[in-house]
Design a protein around this motif. Sequence first.
Motif: not given
Length: 101
Positions: A53-58, A72-74
């Motif tokens: 997942w794209e997480e703002p902190g990492t 982009a996720r499918d």
Amino acid sequence: MVGASTALWAMMARQGELVVLMLDARSEDDAAALLEAAGAQAHKAGLSKVVLWEEPGTMPWVARLPEASREARDGSLPMVRPLREGLPTAADIPFARALWA
């Protein structure tokens, strides 16, 4: 686990992916070490890639890794979250969505 940093992942054999469900990295070096370990496990299991997942902190740290790419996720992972008054907004929850129950 690297120092105080941890990652939780699961194999998605049908898609040929190792999915990182939680990346709790305390530093850029820890993030790189955890994802390197995930990549080694994926390779050992015959999986083609590691997905997270794209997480703002990492994500700024992950984006600097040489083999990282943003896609982009499918589809998505199923998640359940109770809908009742008084719960914090999704943005205020301090853990990844994959851990909601």
